[in-house]
Design a protein around this motif. Structure first.
Motif, PDB file in Angstrom:
ATOM      1  N   ASN A  19     -15.482 -19.466 -25.269  1.00 17.45           N
ATOM      2  CA  ASN A  19     -16.572 -18.512 -25.460  1.00 17.45           C
ATOM      3  C   ASN A  19     -16.526 -17.961 -26.883  1.00 17.45           C
ATOM      4  O   ASN A  19     -15.720 -18.404 -27.704  1.00 17.45           O
ATOM      5  N   TYR A  48     -24.507 -26.821 -13.151  1.00 19.73           N
ATOM      6  CA  TYR A  48     -25.141 -25.629 -13.727  1.00 19.73           C
ATOM      7  C   TYR A  48     -24.449 -24.322 -13.337  1.00 19.73           C
ATOM      8  O   TYR A  48     -24.488 -23.352 -14.080  1.00 19.73           O
ATOM      9  N   ASN A  49     -23.844 -24.271 -12.167  1.00 23.09           N
ATOM     10  CA  ASN A  49     -23.283 -23.028 -11.645  1.00 23.09           C
ATOM     11  C   ASN A  49     -21.865 -22.767 -12.112  1.00 23.09           C
ATOM     12  O   ASN A  49     -21.129 -22.025 -11.465  1.00 23.09           O
ATOM     13  N   LEU A  51     -18.886 -21.832 -15.257  1.00 24.44           N
ATOM     14  CA  LEU A  51     -18.640 -21.166 -16.529  1.00 24.44           C
ATOM     15  C   LEU A  51     -18.643 -22.194 -17.663  1.00 24.44           C
ATOM     16  O   LEU A  51     -19.082 -21.904 -18.773  1.00 24.44           O
ATOM     17  N   TYR A  53     -20.591 -24.785 -17.937  1.00 27.85           N
ATOM     18  CA  TYR A  53     -21.990 -24.974 -18.338  1.00 27.85           C
ATOM     19  C   TYR A  53     -22.468 -23.787 -19.180  1.00 27.85           C
ATOM     20  O   TYR A  53     -23.140 -23.968 -20.203  1.00 27.85           O
ATOM     21  N   SER A  54     -22.100 -22.587 -18.772  1.00 29.14           N
ATOM     22  CA  SER A  54     -22.490 -21.388 -19.515  1.00 29.14           C
ATOM     23  C   SER A  54     -21.985 -21.460 -20.958  1.00 29.14           C
ATOM     24  O   SER A  54     -22.714 -21.139 -21.895  1.00 29.14           O
ATOM     25  N   TYR A  55     -20.733 -21.881 -21.133  1.00 31.37           N
ATOM     26  CA  TYR A  55     -20.177 -22.001 -22.486  1.00 31.37           C
ATOM     27  C   TYR A  55     -20.869 -23.119 -23.270  1.00 31.37           C
ATOM     28  O   TYR A  55     -21.167 -22.973 -24.453  1.00 31.37           O
ATOM     29  N   ALA A  57     -23.892 -24.224 -22.899  1.00 26.37           N
ATOM     30  CA  ALA A  57     -25.283 -23.877 -23.180  1.00 26.37           C
ATOM     31  C   ALA A  57     -25.400 -23.105 -24.496  1.00 26.37           C
ATOM     32  O   ALA A  57     -26.469 -23.064 -25.109  1.00 26.37           O
ATOM     33  N   LYS A  58     -24.286 -22.525 -24.927  1.00 26.23           N
ATOM     34  CA  LYS A  58     -24.247 -21.829 -26.219  1.00 26.23           C
ATOM     35  C   LYS A  58     -23.718 -22.804 -27.261  1.00 26.23           C
ATOM     36  O   LYS A  58     -23.337 -23.919 -26.960  1.00 26.23           O
ATOM     37  N   TYR A  85     -15.906 -17.991 -13.116  1.00 31.84           N
ATOM     38  CA  TYR A  85     -16.535 -16.667 -13.033  1.00 31.84           C
ATOM     39  C   TYR A  85     -15.696 -15.707 -12.196  1.00 31.84           C
ATOM     40  O   TYR A  85     -15.722 -14.499 -12.426  1.00 31.84           O
TER      41      TYR A  85
END
Length: 159
Positions: A19, A48-49, A51, A53-55, A57-58, A85
């Motif tokens: 992150n 998609y669900n 962490l 993917y969240s990282y 996506a940035k 998460y």
């Protein structure tokens, strides 16, 4: 008999993503494939669900693909069955002395190989996963036996 998509005996991977504060997360990836040799490229499918993917996506600066070895089989439940998460994977891995350093980056001990990835591109979105294309920046091989899908089935970790 198993369904066709569960009959492959692919390597089991973990993707290290970071992150903005340089905290890392690791997941389990089974949908990983080399798709080009010049330049060397991998496609990785990410849920998609997660962490991870969240990282991704940035604009993350460091991404390491780790091919797990049979020595890493005990990590699969914590890295793959628990969400980043809800479960601090970094804290768990550091507390249990399972991390080493490569290229100034935290990676798992006892892997089969490491691949530093670059040039991330989101190339296809599906219902529950997204395909990302990466180019290889660098790599390191180790003499450890690969962890495979069959190992996880035989130990009743999956299916």
């Amino acid at each position: 008999m198993k369904r066709p998509w569960n009959r492959s005996n692919s390597n089991i991977y973990s993707l290290v993503t970071f992150n903005d504060f340089n905290d890392f997360n690791m997941n389990i990836c089974t949908y990983v494939s080399v798709v080009n040799m010049n330049p060397r490229q991998y496609i990785i499918s990410i849920d998609y669900n997660t962490l991870t993917y969240s990282y991704l996506a940035k604009n993350v600066s460091k991404i390491i693909l780790q091919s797990l070895s049979i020595k890493n089989i005990g990590l699969v439940k914590n890295l793959g069955k628990k969400s980043g998460y809800n479960f601090d994977k970094q804290k768990y891995l550091k507390h249990n002395n399972l991390i080493t350093r490569w290229k100034e980056t935290s990676v798992l001990k006892n892997t089969s190989f490491l691949v530093e990835l670059k040039d991330k591109k989101k190339i296809f979105e599906m219902n529950d996963h997204c395909l990302f294309l990466f180019s290889v920046k660098s790599f390191k091989n180790f003499a450890n036996e690969f962890l495979t899908f069959d190992h996880l089935i035989n130990k009743k970790i999956i299916l």
